[in-house]
Design an enzyme around this catalytic site. Structure first.
Site, PDB file in Angstrom:
ATOM      1  N   ARG A 206       9.627  -8.070   2.417  1.00 38.27           N
ATOM      2  CA  ARG A 206       9.284  -9.174   1.417  1.00 38.27           C
ATOM      3  C   ARG A 206      10.085 -10.441   1.767  1.00 38.27           C
ATOM      4  NH1 ARG A 206       8.838  -4.390  -2.052  1.00 38.27           N
ATOM      5  NH2 ARG A 206      10.868  -3.946  -2.255  1.00 38.27           N
ATOM      6  N   PHE A 225      -2.617  -3.806  -2.548  1.00 42.84           N
ATOM      7  CA  PHE A 225      -1.929  -2.669  -2.894  1.00 42.84           C
ATOM      8  C   PHE A 225      -0.436  -3.374  -3.432  1.00 42.84           C
ATOM      9  CE2 PHE A 225      -4.628  -1.864   0.867  1.00 42.84           C
ATOM     10  CZ  PHE A 225      -5.350  -0.567   0.299  1.00 42.84           C
ATOM     11  N   ASP A 247      -4.467  -4.471  -7.092  1.00 43.15           N
ATOM     12  CA  ASP A 247      -3.956  -2.903  -7.190  1.00 43.15           C
ATOM     13  C   ASP A 247      -4.849  -2.116  -8.236  1.00 43.15           C
ATOM     14  OD1 ASP A 247      -1.068  -1.551  -6.215  1.00 43.15           O
ATOM     15  OD2 ASP A 247      -1.927  -0.702  -7.938  1.00 43.15           O
ATOM     16  N   SER A 248      -4.984  -0.812  -8.088  1.00 45.21           N
ATOM     17  CA  SER A 248      -5.745  -0.161  -8.927  1.00 45.21           C
ATOM     18  C   SER A 248      -4.890   0.435 -10.155  1.00 45.21           C
ATOM     19  CB  SER A 248      -6.405   0.990  -8.191  1.00 45.21           C
ATOM     20  OG  SER A 248      -5.413   1.789  -7.489  1.00 45.21           O
ATOM     21  N   CYS A 337       2.519   3.138   6.034  1.00 43.59           N
ATOM     22  CA  CYS A 337       3.657   4.031   5.700  1.00 43.59           C
ATOM     23  C   CYS A 337       3.355   5.586   6.026  1.00 43.59           C
ATOM     24  CB  CYS A 337       4.090   3.771   4.417  1.00 43.59           C
ATOM     25  SG  CYS A 337       2.816   4.456   3.036  1.00 43.59           S
TER      26      CYS A 337
HETATM   27  N1  SAH Z   1       3.350  -3.533  -1.496  1.00 44.34           N
HETATM   28  C1  SAH Z   1       4.091  -2.915  -2.566  1.00 44.34           C
HETATM   29  C2  SAH Z   1       3.784  -1.070  -2.458  1.00 44.34           C
HETATM   30  C3  SAH Z   1       2.687  -0.772  -2.466  1.00 44.34           C
HETATM   31  S1  SAH Z   1       2.212   0.939  -2.526  1.00 44.34           S
HETATM   32  C4  SAH Z   1       5.443  -3.234  -2.985  1.00 44.34           C
HETATM   33  O1  SAH Z   1       6.204  -3.983  -2.178  1.00 44.34           O
HETATM   34  O2  SAH Z   1       6.134  -2.833  -3.836  1.00 44.34           O
HETATM   35  C5  SAH Z   1       0.472   1.086  -2.618  1.00 44.34           C
HETATM   36  C6  SAH Z   1      -0.142   0.741  -3.936  1.00 44.34           C
HETATM   37  O3  SAH Z   1      -1.629   0.551  -3.905  1.00 44.34           O
HETATM   38  C7  SAH Z   1       0.159   1.499  -5.205  1.00 44.34           C
HETATM   39  O4  SAH Z   1       0.588   0.306  -5.979  1.00 44.34           O
HETATM   40  C8  SAH Z   1      -1.176   2.094  -5.622  1.00 44.34           C
HETATM   41  O5  SAH Z   1      -1.421   1.741  -6.959  1.00 44.34           O
HETATM   42  C9  SAH Z   1      -2.158   1.067  -4.894  1.00 44.34           C
HETATM   43  N2  SAH Z   1      -3.550   1.763  -4.469  1.00 44.34           N
HETATM   44  C10 SAH Z   1      -3.728   2.908  -3.941  1.00 44.34           C
HETATM   45  N3  SAH Z   1      -5.206   3.056  -3.693  1.00 44.34           N
HETATM   46  C11 SAH Z   1      -5.844   1.639  -3.847  1.00 44.34           C
HETATM   47  C12 SAH Z   1      -7.001   1.206  -3.748  1.00 44.34           C
HETATM   48  N4  SAH Z   1      -7.852   1.710  -3.308  1.00 44.34           N
HETATM   49  N5  SAH Z   1      -7.058   0.081  -4.319  1.00 44.34           N
HETATM   50  C13 SAH Z   1      -6.078  -0.868  -4.919  1.00 44.34           C
HETATM   51  N6  SAH Z   1      -4.984  -0.470  -4.877  1.00 44.34           N
HETATM   52  C14 SAH Z   1      -4.729   0.715  -4.633  1.00 44.34           C
END
Ligand code: SAH
Length: 394
Positions: A206, A225, A247-248, A337
């Site tokens: 980040r 995401f 995000d979902s 990941c």
């Molecule tokens: N980049 C973030 C962590 C991401 S974790 C950070 O730095 O904190 C992955 C995320 O993807 C989760 O919040 C989950 O809610 C979201 N997610 C999972 N499947 C998804 C989809 N199909 N569309 C949108 N978001 C999704």
């Protein structure tokens, strides 16, 4: 002491100090959940002291490869002390730090994160479950902290035949906390947030994102995401004019909006989109939009290599769409990941995505998890988070 005898020729992995023994490698022997066993080769030679997991495919996890070592309270004191000393050396630029990272710290199945004055742990295996009281006492004593929350609600518990367990192990009070990461303030709830509350492993990435957004003058940023918007705050700190978080999870996005305000950025620079990333990428392409930087940080799509093929298609799809949506000269910060997708395979998948999108890109950097999520020489599975920073050619 109960003995687990391996099949002939199956001693190699433990001899190389890899801590796992699969069910198929065992010739005979058994024990109660989490009980300490002596693991021997087919010839009866000592290999390791280990914890037994009767319900799991990973039937045995090594505590120690030293025949003279005793697995007792003092053993856990030593392992925890070593893990804490290593974090001291790192000088992590945050008050939220992973203190114990499972196998890499010689404590298979144990995750401990510190958020300010609060410890949050996940006990993921029968072994650490059995030693929970000893482990909790050692951590409280060695850190001097008073608050300890358990988040043993990950799916790995089911594989071990363990029920979900959450709640205070010591102390009490609010589960809503605010941490400082780099120059930013971020809030989280240790009771309801993902994992133990936040994705600490992306901390350094980040910060790097903020730096490259500034360096390359990226104005329009798409954070896919986004969870609670860590990369979005980074983009705003890097000078982005407009950032979209996708995000979902509605609650995660509400927090992303709150983080924009908490860090003193104008609300108008940020938009939170509660939607599926794949659909959103397609819709944005169809609408003729372009971005100067895109983050793709999907959840774990392949927990093990058995899921790698299906996951590869999903990774390729989003990366193809991301590369298309990027303006020429734009940056893609793309991650996996998944333990089941190694760095080489990830590179191949993203290359395939580039082919399909008919674009080429420079690889500016290869990144991994922050060093408080350490890898060790003998446990390649520790290399779970990998990322590529790409610059799309014009
Ligand atoms: N980049 C973030 C962590 C991401 S974790 C950070 O730095 O904190 C992955 C995320 O993807 C989760 O919040 C989950 O809610 C979201 N997610 C999972 N499947 C998804 C989809 N199909 N569309 C949108 N978001 C999704």
């Amino acid at each position: 002491m109960k003995v687990i005898r391996l099949r002939a020729g199956r001693e190699r992995s433990l001899q190389r100090r890899h801590p796992w023994v699969f069910e198929s490698a065992i010739a005979k022997g058994g024990a109660d959940p989490g009980e300490t066993v002596r693991v021997e080769s087919a010839e009866g030679e000592f290999l390791a002291w280990a914890a037994f997991s009767p319900a799991s495919q990973i039937r045995v996890r090594a505590w120690s490869f030293d025949a003279a070592e005793r697995i007792d309270a003092a053993f856990f004191e030593r392992r925890i002390a070593r893990a804490l000393a290593m974090r001291e050396r790192l000088q992590v630029p945050s008050d939220a730090v992973r203190l114990v990272h499972g196998e890499s710290d010689g404590l298979p199945g144990l995750i401990v994160d510190r958020y300010g004055d609060t410890l949050v742990a996940q006990f993921g295996t029968a072994g650490v479950e059995r030693w929970k009281t000893v482990i909790v006492e050692a951590l409280l004593r060695q850190t001097g902290l008073k608050r300890f929350y358990e988040r043993s609600d990950a799916s790995v518990r089911a594989l071990e035949g363990l029920p979900e367990q959450t709640g205070w192990l010591a102390g009490e009070g609010a589960t809503e906390l605010t941490i400082r990461e780099h120059d930013w303030r971020l809030s989280l709830d240790i009771a309801t947030g993902h994992k133990t509350g936040y994705y600490l492993d992306q901390r350094d990435n980040r910060r790097r994102f903020a730096e490259v957004v500034r360096q390359h003058g990226c104005k329009r940023v798409l954070n896919c995401f986004s969870y609670t918007g860590g990369f979005s705050v980074a983009a705003l700190a890097g000078g982005a004019e407009r950032v979209i978080s996708v995000d979902s999870s509605g609650p995660a996005l509400a927090r992303a909006n709150a983080h924009v305000a908490l860090n003193g950025f104008e609300a108008a620079r940020h938009e939170a989109l509660d939607a599926d990333v794949n659909k959103t990428l397609r819709a944005l392409i169809a609408a003729g939009e372009q971005f100067d930087a895109i983050v793709l940080d999907p959840p774990k799509l392949a927990p093990t290599s058995a899921h790698a093929e299906r996951a590869a298609r999903a990774y390729k799809d989003i990366n193809r769409l991301g590369l298309k949506l990027l303006a020429p000269g734009g940056l893609l910060f793309t991650f996996s990941c998944s333990g089941g997708v190694g760095p080489e395979l990830f590179h191949k998948i993203v290359a395939g995505a580039g082919m399909d999108a008919q674009v080429d890109a420079y690889i500016l950097e290869r990144v991994a998890a922050a060093p408080d999520h350490p890898q060790t020489l003998y446990f390649p599975e520790g290399d779970y988070l990998k990322g590529l920073l790409l610059l799309k050619q014009g």
